[in-house]
Motif scaffolding. Structure first.
Motif, PDB file in Angstrom:
ATOM      1  N   ILE A 137       0.874  -1.171   0.000  1.00 36.46           N
ATOM      2  CA  ILE A 137       0.000   0.000   0.000  1.00 36.46           C
ATOM      3  C   ILE A 137       0.914   1.226   0.000  1.00 36.46           C
ATOM      4  CG2 ILE A 137      -1.846   1.249   1.160  1.00 36.46           C
ATOM      5  CD1 ILE A 137      -2.701  -1.323   2.494  1.00 36.46           C
ATOM      6  N   VAL A 147      -2.418   6.732  -0.998  1.00 39.93           N
ATOM      7  CA  VAL A 147      -3.450   6.742   0.047  1.00 39.93           C
ATOM      8  C   VAL A 147      -3.716   8.183   0.500  1.00 39.93           C
ATOM      9  CG1 VAL A 147      -3.927   6.103   2.437  1.00 39.93           C
ATOM     10  CG2 VAL A 147      -2.995   4.408   0.869  1.00 39.93           C
ATOM     11  N   TYR A 182      -7.466   9.466   0.399  1.00 36.51           N
ATOM     12  CA  TYR A 182      -8.255   9.656   1.628  1.00 36.51           C
ATOM     13  C   TYR A 182      -7.819  10.857   2.466  1.00 36.51           C
ATOM     14  CZ  TYR A 182      -9.578   4.826   0.671  1.00 36.51           C
ATOM     15  OH  TYR A 182     -10.026   3.683   0.084  1.00 36.51           O
ATOM     16  N   GLU A 214      -7.264  -0.928   3.785  1.00 41.15           N
ATOM     17  CA  GLU A 214      -7.781   0.329   3.271  1.00 41.15           C
ATOM     18  C   GLU A 214      -9.102   0.731   3.938  1.00 41.15           C
ATOM     19  OE1 GLU A 214      -6.549   0.463  -1.004  1.00 41.15           O
ATOM     20  OE2 GLU A 214      -7.936   2.174  -0.977  1.00 41.15           O
ATOM     21  N   GLU A 263     -10.345   4.391   5.277  1.00 37.21           N
ATOM     22  CA  GLU A 263     -11.604   4.972   4.836  1.00 37.21           C
ATOM     23  C   GLU A 263     -12.457   5.347   6.048  1.00 37.21           C
ATOM     24  OE1 GLU A 263     -13.447   2.396   1.996  1.00 37.21           O
ATOM     25  OE2 GLU A 263     -15.081   3.823   1.673  1.00 37.21           O
TER      26      GLU A 263
END
Ligand SMILES: [Zn+2]
Ligand SMILES: [Zn+2]
Length: 876
Positions: free
Chosen positions: A531, A536, A540, A563, A567
């Motif tokens: 990741i 990211v 987000y 993830e 979120e």
């Protein structure tokens, strides 16, 4: 007071990231007139490799360090987080060599100086990447003090350290058996030679009357003795004798020695001694004065000394020699053998123990004070479980080989004169021999990268110069790093810090776990489960990622990042944004003078008290490096207490036009509570808090240097909390009934409360308006006597709450629905009980899967109970 309707972190995060750097709000000042004992907080970053780019491991480490640093800074301490990067010897050199290879060149084609220039050029062009990424992530380092392990100041420190250790007799050069990587062409430390399991052959070779087994038959060519244990009666008659035995090279002569290093129970109890190619044999050789024969070279090929096998690769030679011995009848038997071999941590090539001339640090005199410092508590390691490992490693430490056969790094400050064979160790570069004025040549090797990073906590503050920074910020307050470099790095900083500064380099060491994927797998490109923190952050927002990482930082447990979690915390950020909007859009006509005439209602006193409690919990948790507990305390306060309760309660007064003082006072409370909440949240979510804070009335240029809320000032108000609790309990109970019995949201319900005490009764009476408004109900207090029939009843600590359902639900339809759902839950429970009752499942399935099923079972049982209770209430 404008604020965007929608929370879009991408719109403001890059702005603040840049503004923080430009406005130098991170800067720490070592004012010389400051009292040297003034409380401070300092920390040196574990320098990431200059070749790197930001990965989730960095992001995790930086997020928790930054939470700690921002909190300390806001607490009024003179705070320094010193950033920098590491030149990463092998990694950087290999990368540039690869680029050269693409151009069809080798480093030798360029020559040393041109090669070094090439690496520097690469560094200038690309080395800033990770630093830019860190700035984008908002880490609050003092960028004006950024260092690089090869910059002039740090290079001077390295040279000074080498010379001082040498002068004290703590650095020596010696023939020593080292772990050699034939591929990387360099010696490896014990830590860099990692164990790897292999299936190989154990070959039993006849040596005249004796037989012995080996996995490395090619080293047979370097044998100079045979050895047995001194107490092994089977072989006592051979000890001290010299034997002529047939071999692949004809007859050879070998001595038989007795040495305690031989394990009589292993194999036949006889070993061959190859001092040139095995660390244990090397030591046996030293004890018995055995000659050394080097049959494998630095390139991994057999040397001239290997006779007819010269020039063969060592593994090719292994095959050939076994075939030849078979033909000569010298092999007794061959057995399969599972064991561990040492491989290069970088390229996984099997390490060859070889004798070479290397520089060493005599480590015991340095290790002892570093052990004592931990024992005496002058260095505190958190979590404590790592202390044992630290002692074990430090007590068994071996001399540290510090020379590396590389071109990129700190060159060893030693010059040789070939004319008079003198050796000179010098702080300044030498161009001529101090003895005969003839030419000198510098040692070609460079120092192990950990030698320079071992000086990091004080070299970055200016050592060996006596700087104000050293005086104010050393020893550093703490070090936050991964367990994988506890020995590589932490232990060495402890030893070198104590040696050169006579003080520990850090008071606390917080050891964190590794970041893994949701399934607990290590992230790797080949598995495709990486990741990327930067994408990211784009998706987000950085705050959501940072909060996730802090929330996952449970001591001693691996961080499993999914993830969905990120979120989830983006939703949290969104909730904060909406709360801020609510406050900001309700400040019309706010008159502070009018507000000053108001007094706090119980709800106002309650939120102030809950805030004080949250502040206390966050401070205690951060002080103990319990980042997850700190994050959870913030989360619960912001989401549940501030957003879900207080804002709802405040709205009642806000929309009350007939009491302007009450309204103004509520506006003041909202603004002040929001502002304090932002400061509480800031160490975990720096961007959104700055963005909102700047729109509120505030002191100072940035929330980053605003004061962290103090729990003591407002303090807990237990009376207010006791008074609010029955109100909150009643609202929650009524809301639960509303949702579980599917009462239409538009319907007003009657609520009957049988309070648990007179105090609860008073509180409910007092808060009736809040209860009525927040749960759309009419409240009646029942002091003694039965609760109305056909009601849903919820027991709370403050009393029983009954909601009559007559007229609100279609009883027949509801009864059917409940029965249907109970049936479904019962089936699910039976299925799960069956599954968890099967031994093969419980024992064989992964622990997480079993745990998940157990959770599901508990959940279904709870659902069944609730449904049954609802059914009973319906029928009563
Ligand atoms: Zn290697
Ligand atoms: Zn000389």
């Amino acid at each position: 007071m404008e604020i965007d309707k929608v929370y879009e972190p991408q719109r403001f995060e890059p702005h603040w990231a840049q503004w923080w750097v430009e406005s130098q709000t991170f800067r720490a000042e070592p004012h010389p007139d400051r009292h040297p004992r003034e409380p401070y907080f300092s920390l040196a970053i574990p320098p990431p490799n200059v070749t790197g780019s930001l990965h989730m491991g960095h992001m995790f480490e930086h997020s928790i360090i930054d939470a700690q640093v921002r909190w300390r800074r806001m607490s009024g301490l003179n705070t320094l987080w010193l950033p920098g990067t590491d030149h990463a010897g092998i990694a950087t050199q290999i990368m540039v060599e690869r680029q050269l290879a693409e151009e069809g060149l080798t480093k030798r084609d360029l020559g040393r100086d041109a090669f070094e220039a090439r690496v520097w050029k690469w560094k200038e062009e690309n080395g800033g990447r990770i630093v830019e990424q860190m700035k984008r992530a908002g880490v609050s380092c003092d960028w004006s003090r950024e260092r690089f392990t090869l910059d002039p100041g740090l290079s001077r420190a390295v040279r000074e350290a080498f010379v001082r250790l040498y002068e004290k007799g703590l650095i020596y050069q010696g023939d020593y058996i080292v772990n050699w990587c034939p591929r990387c062409q360099t010696a490896l430390s014990d830590l860099e030679a990692e164990p790897e399991e292999r299936d190989e052959e154990f070959v039993y070779i006849k040596y005249g009357p004796l037989t012995l087994g080996t996995v490395r038959p090619e080293t047979k060519l370097g044998d100079t003795a045979l050895a047995v244990h001194p107490k092994d009666k089977r072989y006592a008659k051979y000890v001290g004798r010299t034997m002529e035995v047939p071999s692949v090279e004809g007859m050879i002569t070998l001595r038989v020695v007795a040495d305690k290093a031989v394990d009589p129970k292993f194999g036949t109890g006889v070993i061959k001694v190859t001092p040139g190619h095995d660390p244990v044999d090397f030591e046996i050789g030293q004890r018995h004065n055995l000659p050394v024969r080097t049959v494998i070279g630095f390139d991994g090929r057999m040397t001239e000394a290997a006779g007819k096998y010269a020039g063969l690769d060592r593994f090719e030679c292994r095959k050939r020699i076994v075939e030849d011995m078979k033909a000569l009848g010298l092999i007794d038997r061959i057995e399969p053998y599972h064991h561990t071999v040492k491989v290069c941590y970088r390229c996984r090539t099997v390490v060859e123990p070889l004798i070479s001339r290397q520089w060493y640090v005599r480590i015991k005199p340095l290790a002892l004070p570093a052990i004592k410092a931990v024992r005496a508590g002058r260095i505190k390691i958190v979590p404590k479980t790592w202390v044992k490992n630290y002692y074990h490693w430090m007590e068994n430490i071996r001399d540290w080989c510090i020379s590396r056969q590389l071109w990129w790094g700190h060159r060893i400050p030693v010059w040789y004169c070939d004319a008079d064979r003198s050796v000179h160790v010098s702080r300044k570069d030498l161009t001529a021999c101090p003895k005969c004025k003839g030419p000198v040549r510098q040692d070609p090797d460079v120092l192990d990268t950990w030698f320079s990073s071992g000086l990091w906590p004080f070299s970055t503050l200016g050592w060996p110069r006596k700087t104000p920074e050293l005086k104010i910020f050393y020893p550093t307050s703490c070090l936050v790093t991964g367990f994988d470099i506890l020995f590589f790095w932490v232990a060495r900083m402890a030893m070198l810090g104590l040696k050169f500064m006579r003080q520990v380099p850090f008071r606390h060491v917080y050891i964190h776990a590794l970041v893994r994927d949701a399934e607990g797998q290590k992230m790797s490109k080949s598995k495709g489960n990486v990741i990327d923190p930067l994408s990211v952050m784009d998706k987000y927002g950085t705050d959501a990622l940072r909060f996730t990482l802090a929330a996952l930082a449970v001591q001693g447990r691996d961080i499993r990042i999914a993830e969905e979690r990120i979120e989830g915390y983006r939703n949290f950020a969104n909730k904060i944004w909406n709360a801020a909007r609510l406050v900001l859009t309700n400040l019309d006509g706010y008159d502070p003078a009018l507000a000053r005439r108001g007094t706090p209602a119980v709800g106002d006193r309650w939120i102030a008290s809950r805030l004080a409690e949250a502040v206390q919990r966050v401070r205690t948790a951060l002080d103990a490096y319990r980042f997850n507990e700190a994050a959870s305390a913030v989360y619960q306060f912001v989401w549940n207490e501030f957003c879900d309760w207080y804002l709802e309660i405040a709205k009642l007064s806000l929309y009350q036009q007939e009491d302007p003082i009450r309204r103004a006072f509520t506006q003041k409370m909202l603004v002040e509570t929001l502002e304090a909440t932002l400061r509480l949240l800031h160490p975990f979510m720096p961007f959104i808090t700055e963005e909102i804070w700047q729109r509120l009335p505030h002191d100072g240029p940035s929330i980053m240097i605003a004061a962290f809320p103090k729990a003591e000032r407002t303090g807990r108000d237990r009376q207010a909390e006791r008074q609010m609790q029955p109100v909150l309990d009643t609202v929650s109970a009524t809301r639960t009934v509303r949702s579980e019995s599917r009462i239409p949201p538009s319907a007003t319900v009657k609520v009957f409360i049988r309070p648990a005490s007179e105090r609860s009764a008073k509180a409910v009476e007092h808060g009736a308006a809040i209860i009525a408004s927040l749960s759309k109900s009419q409240v009646t207090i029942v002091r003694g006597g039965p609760l109305p029939p056909r009601s849903a009843i919820v027991a709370t600590p403050s009393g029983d709450v009954a909601v009559p359902l007559e007229g609100l639900v279609d009883f027949e339809a509801e009864r059917k629905r409940l029965s249907r759902e109970i049936e479904r839950a019962v089936k699910e429970i039976a299925f799960l009980e069956g599954k968890l009752g099967r031994r093969d499942f419980v024992e064989r399935a992964p622990r997480e899967v079993v745990g998940r099923e157990r959770e599901r079972l508990a959940e279904q049982r709870q659902i069944r109970e609730k449904l049954s209770a609802s059914l009973v209430a319906l029928e009563s």
